[in-house]
Design an enzyme around this catalytic site. Structure first.
Site, mmCIF file in Angstrom:
data_model
loop_
_atom_site.group_PDB
_atom_site.id
_atom_site.type_symbol
_atom_site.label_atom_id
_atom_site.label_comp_id
_atom_site.label_asym_id
_atom_site.label_seq_id
_atom_site.Cartn_x
_atom_site.Cartn_y
_atom_site.Cartn_z
ATOM 1 N N LYS A 2 1.020 -1.207 0.118
ATOM 2 C CA LYS A 2 -0.015 0.110 -0.205
ATOM 3 C C LYS A 2 0.851 1.093 0.011
ATOM 4 O O LYS A 2 0.701 2.225 -0.764
ATOM 5 C CB LYS A 2 -1.013 0.112 1.195
ATOM 6 C CG LYS A 2 -1.525 1.437 1.375
ATOM 7 C CD LYS A 2 -2.289 1.407 2.703
ATOM 8 C CE LYS A 2 -1.626 1.775 3.875
ATOM 9 N NZ LYS A 2 -1.409 3.271 3.990
ATOM 10 N N ASN A 3 1.793 1.225 0.781
ATOM 11 C CA ASN A 3 2.623 2.416 1.034
ATOM 12 C C ASN A 3 3.787 2.778 -0.069
ATOM 13 O O ASN A 3 4.373 3.653 -0.069
ATOM 14 C CB ASN A 3 3.511 2.511 2.577
ATOM 15 C CG ASN A 3 2.179 2.767 3.637
ATOM 16 O OD1 ASN A 3 1.200 2.853 3.257
ATOM 17 N ND2 ASN A 3 2.968 2.311 4.582
ATOM 18 N N CYS B 267 -5.038 8.373 8.615
ATOM 19 C CA CYS B 267 -5.609 7.892 9.842
ATOM 20 C C CYS B 267 -5.379 8.904 10.799
ATOM 21 O O CYS B 267 -4.224 9.558 11.240
ATOM 22 C CB CYS B 267 -4.747 6.542 10.139
ATOM 23 S SG CYS B 267 -5.146 5.229 9.182
ATOM 24 N N ARG C 152 0.212 14.806 12.353
ATOM 25 C CA ARG C 152 0.651 14.387 11.195
ATOM 26 C C ARG C 152 0.877 15.732 10.380
ATOM 27 O O ARG C 152 0.124 15.997 9.279
ATOM 28 C CB ARG C 152 -0.109 13.589 10.507
ATOM 29 C CG ARG C 152 -0.196 12.190 11.298
ATOM 30 C CD ARG C 152 -1.011 11.143 10.718
ATOM 31 N NE ARG C 152 -0.160 10.564 9.557
ATOM 32 C CZ ARG C 152 -0.680 9.492 8.885
ATOM 33 N NH1 ARG C 152 -1.917 9.329 8.874
ATOM 34 N NH2 ARG C 152 0.219 8.796 8.044
ATOM 35 N N ASP D 273 3.890 0.509 12.304
ATOM 36 C CA ASP D 273 2.695 0.102 11.767
ATOM 37 C C ASP D 273 2.295 -1.418 12.154
ATOM 38 O O ASP D 273 1.317 -2.080 11.858
ATOM 39 C CB ASP D 273 2.618 -0.046 10.063
ATOM 40 C CG ASP D 273 2.672 1.369 9.434
ATOM 41 O OD1 ASP D 273 3.038 1.559 8.513
ATOM 42 O OD2 ASP D 273 2.611 2.222 10.144
ATOM 43 N N ARG E 45 -8.807 -0.443 3.396
ATOM 44 C CA ARG E 45 -7.826 0.557 2.941
ATOM 45 C C ARG E 45 -6.619 -0.262 2.536
ATOM 46 O O ARG E 45 -5.964 0.150 1.619
ATOM 47 C CB ARG E 45 -7.611 1.743 3.666
ATOM 48 C CG ARG E 45 -8.654 2.749 3.604
ATOM 49 C CD ARG E 45 -8.268 4.043 4.327
ATOM 50 N NE ARG E 45 -6.864 4.256 3.932
ATOM 51 C CZ ARG E 45 -6.192 5.145 4.526
ATOM 52 N NH1 ARG E 45 -6.455 5.714 5.648
ATOM 53 N NH2 ARG E 45 -5.012 5.300 4.115
HETATM 54 C C1 EPZ Z 1 4.274 6.807 6.160
HETATM 55 O O1 EPZ Z 1 3.570 7.964 6.767
HETATM 56 C C2 EPZ Z 1 3.288 5.699 6.124
HETATM 57 N N1 EPZ Z 1 2.157 6.161 5.159
HETATM 58 C C3 EPZ Z 1 2.805 5.356 7.481
HETATM 59 O O2 EPZ Z 1 2.193 4.251 7.237
HETATM 60 C C4 EPZ Z 1 3.991 4.957 8.173
HETATM 61 O O3 EPZ Z 1 3.451 4.787 9.780
HETATM 62 C C5 EPZ Z 1 5.048 6.175 8.355
HETATM 63 O O4 EPZ Z 1 5.288 6.094 6.983
HETATM 64 C C6 EPZ Z 1 6.165 5.700 8.955
HETATM 65 O O5 EPZ Z 1 6.781 4.939 8.797
HETATM 66 C C7 EPZ Z 1 2.393 6.109 3.991
HETATM 67 O O6 EPZ Z 1 3.418 5.534 3.437
HETATM 68 C C8 EPZ Z 1 1.230 6.556 3.170
HETATM 69 P P1 EPZ Z 1 6.381 10.023 8.343
HETATM 70 P P2 EPZ Z 1 4.108 9.348 6.847
HETATM 71 O O7 EPZ Z 1 6.340 11.402 7.675
HETATM 72 O O8 EPZ Z 1 4.923 9.356 5.496
HETATM 73 C C9 EPZ Z 1 6.130 13.757 11.437
HETATM 74 C C10 EPZ Z 1 -0.041 2.837 7.430
HETATM 75 O O9 EPZ Z 1 -0.766 2.516 8.567
HETATM 76 N N2 EPZ Z 1 6.005 14.424 10.669
HETATM 77 O O10 EPZ Z 1 7.704 9.203 8.510
HETATM 78 O O11 EPZ Z 1 2.887 10.201 7.025
HETATM 79 C C11 EPZ Z 1 4.699 12.586 11.732
HETATM 80 O O12 EPZ Z 1 3.697 13.463 12.252
HETATM 81 C C12 EPZ Z 1 0.593 4.184 7.651
HETATM 82 O O13 EPZ Z 1 0.177 2.306 6.583
HETATM 83 C C13 EPZ Z 1 6.144 15.882 10.815
HETATM 84 O O14 EPZ Z 1 6.511 16.095 12.051
HETATM 85 O O15 EPZ Z 1 5.227 9.230 7.940
HETATM 86 C C14 EPZ Z 1 5.167 11.645 12.335
HETATM 87 O O16 EPZ Z 1 4.750 11.644 13.590
HETATM 88 C C15 EPZ Z 1 0.343 5.078 9.028
HETATM 89 N N3 EPZ Z 1 6.571 16.727 9.623
HETATM 90 C C16 EPZ Z 1 6.453 11.291 11.888
HETATM 91 O O17 EPZ Z 1 6.881 12.708 11.478
HETATM 92 C C17 EPZ Z 1 6.534 16.284 8.640
HETATM 93 O O18 EPZ Z 1 6.425 17.202 7.700
HETATM 94 C C18 EPZ Z 1 6.820 10.118 10.897
HETATM 95 O O19 EPZ Z 1 6.046 10.616 9.699
HETATM 96 C C19 EPZ Z 1 6.257 14.914 8.218
HETATM 97 C C20 EPZ Z 1 6.195 14.059 9.338
#
Ligand code: EPZ
Length: 417
Positions: A22-23, A116, A121, A304, A396
């Site tokens: 998915k990701n 989610c 985020r 995850d 999803r």
């Molecule tokens: C991706 O989310 C995945 N989603 C998430 O999977 C996964 O948990 C996550 O990476 C971590 O591996 C998709 O790929 C669609 P991050 P993403 O940017 O890209 C903070 C699932 O269940 N952050 O690495 O949103 C953020 O709030 C989903 O499949 C900022 O502060 O993750 C979080 O606390 C859930 N500012 C942390 O970093 C930003 O600009 C990690 O976020 C971006 C992120």
């Protein structure tokens, strides 16, 4: 409303084939629009997120055909359009169209993304990176407008190894003039999958999958193609199901090095795991050892899988500690596991699990994708019947989850409530 109804305690035996990630697919579809011609994506999972992104492709005038897990996308007549709120908020990954449209047209207009409810985020790392590349960012209500005369390569350092920011900035940089470096980049396998598609189009990306990614801007991108990698989180979810109530459950079509952290933790718990080519064969052990788990960026233990492995920790004798370090609110499953008999206390981002506690079926609610998957796992091992509401979250991210589990002996079905 649709409900998942599970009669627990049915031993799982047989083979589950893992689908495309998915990701990965949620980034590959937006990445495809960067081509001046189009792209062919193989092993595409038939999940609702795929359909949500195809809807956005159609708004942009891309012709596409999705059949037998293959998507063919023709971008030769596409036009830049506003990505409306009803589409953008269906999933977080709609934000990848920011980087893609900015790179292709030097302009993008897109409503805030969804996703989610596991934390605030923010997307500050994405926004800061776009600005470094020369874009102006305007917020009008809950819509972003990105515009640039021309994007120019830049050196970008990510305060946190964010998956989304790494991919979005890679998309934005592929046609920028000159060289871009992304330091402290995320190393999740899906990032290399996206770079593979872009390089097949003629992009010049090196270092994807490491913490230092370099992108040399190019003017044109031709037809691209890529195979979506197996979903490591789906793999881990079914391997945990096998550890809970499997007997030689075969989970096939996986990439072992993408789930090393999970396999290591299951080993520590005393779970019986055999590796056979691209498959894992897993059985429920006589008993489980309590362990500690701390989620980290790849290759650490994936956030995850923190909720899914919690079900296994409820079956381990003793006290297990699970510390979530990536999101501030990833405990949506806990009240429902407690309702089923689990002994879990939560303090901020740390869950303490006292085991072993037998679980009993109950009516529960999926609060988010992985919490929903966790409740499926709990239902499989619980005594009696579990009814899960709001299952659209689960659908999803898990292709054919009901059929896959039925095929290995689970008593699980969707009913219209
Ligand atoms: C991706 O989310 C995945 N989603 C998430 O999977 C996964 O948990 C996550 O990476 C971590 O591996 C998709 O790929 C669609 P991050 P993403 O940017 O890209 C903070 C699932 O269940 N952050 O690495 O949103 C953020 O709030 C989903 O499949 C900022 O502060 O993750 C979080 O606390 C859930 N500012 C942390 O970093 C930003 O600009 C990690 O976020 C971006 C992120």
């Amino acid at each position: 409303m649709k409900q998942l109804v599970i009669k627990g305690k049915k031993e799982l035996n047989g083979e589950i084939k893992i689908s495309g990630a998915k990701n990965s697919i949620v980034a590959l579809i937006p990445a495809a629009i960067l081509s001046d011609e189009g792209a062919t994506l193989y092993n595409v999972p038939n999940i609702s997120d795929t359909k949500s992104l195809i809807d956005i492709l159609e708004v942009l005038g891309c012709k596409q055909e999705y059949r037998d897990e293959v998507i063919t996308i023709d971008t030769s007549n596409m036009k830049n359009k506003v990505i409306e709120e009803n589409l953008a908020k269906k999933l977080r990954a709609s934000y990848y169209f920011m980087g893609a449209l900015l790179a292709k047209y030097n302009y993008a207009e897109i409503y805030f993304p969804g996703g989610c409810n596991i934390g605030t985020r923010p997307i500050n790392f994405h926004i800061n990176g776009f600005k470094k590349l020369g874009a102006e960012v305007i917020i009008e209500g809950n819509k972003y407008i990105f515009k640039a005369d021309k994007l120019k390569g830049a050196s970008i350092y990510l305060d946190f190894a964010s998956v989304g920011a790494t991919i979005n900035l890679m998309l934005a940089a592929v046609k920028a003039e000159g060289k871009t470096t992304i330091s402290n980049a995320a190393k999740e396998p899906e990032i290399a999958n996206v770079a593979e598609l872009l390089n097949s189009m003629g992009a010049k990306i090196s270092g994807a999958g490491t913490s230092e990614i370099t992108i040399e801007g190019v003017k044109h991108l031709k037809w691209g193609k890529v195979t979506v990698i197996p979903d490591r989180i789906e793999s881990g979810t079914y391997i945990i199901a096998g550890a809970l109530i499997g007997k030689n459950l075969k989970v096939s079509g996986i990439i072992e090095e993408n789930i090393e952290a999970l396999l290591s933790k299951l080993n520590d718990m005393g779970v019986d795991i055999k590796k056979e080519n691209d498959s894992i064969i897993v059985s429920k052990p006589k008993e489980y050892k309590a362990i500690n788990v701390k989620t980290l960026v790849f290759p650490g233990f994936p956030t995850d899988l923190a909720q899914p492995i919690t079900v296994l920790l409820t079956q381990a004798k003793g006290t297990s500690i699970l510390e979530e370090t990536i999101y501030e609110n990833r405990m949506g499953h806990v009240p429902y596991l407690q309702k089923m008999g689990a002994k879990i206390t939560v303090n901020d981002r740390t869950a303490t699990i006292e085991g072993a506690t037998p679980l009993k079926g109950a009516e529960v609610v999926a609060t988010d994708l992985r919490a929903g998957a966790t409740l499926v796992l709990a239902g499989l091992v619980a005594d009696g019947t579990t009814k899960i509401n709001e299952i659209e979250h689960i659908l999803r991210g898990y292709e054919y989850i009901v059929e896959k589990l039925q095929n290995v002996g689970a008593d699980i079905r969707v009913v219209e409530e």
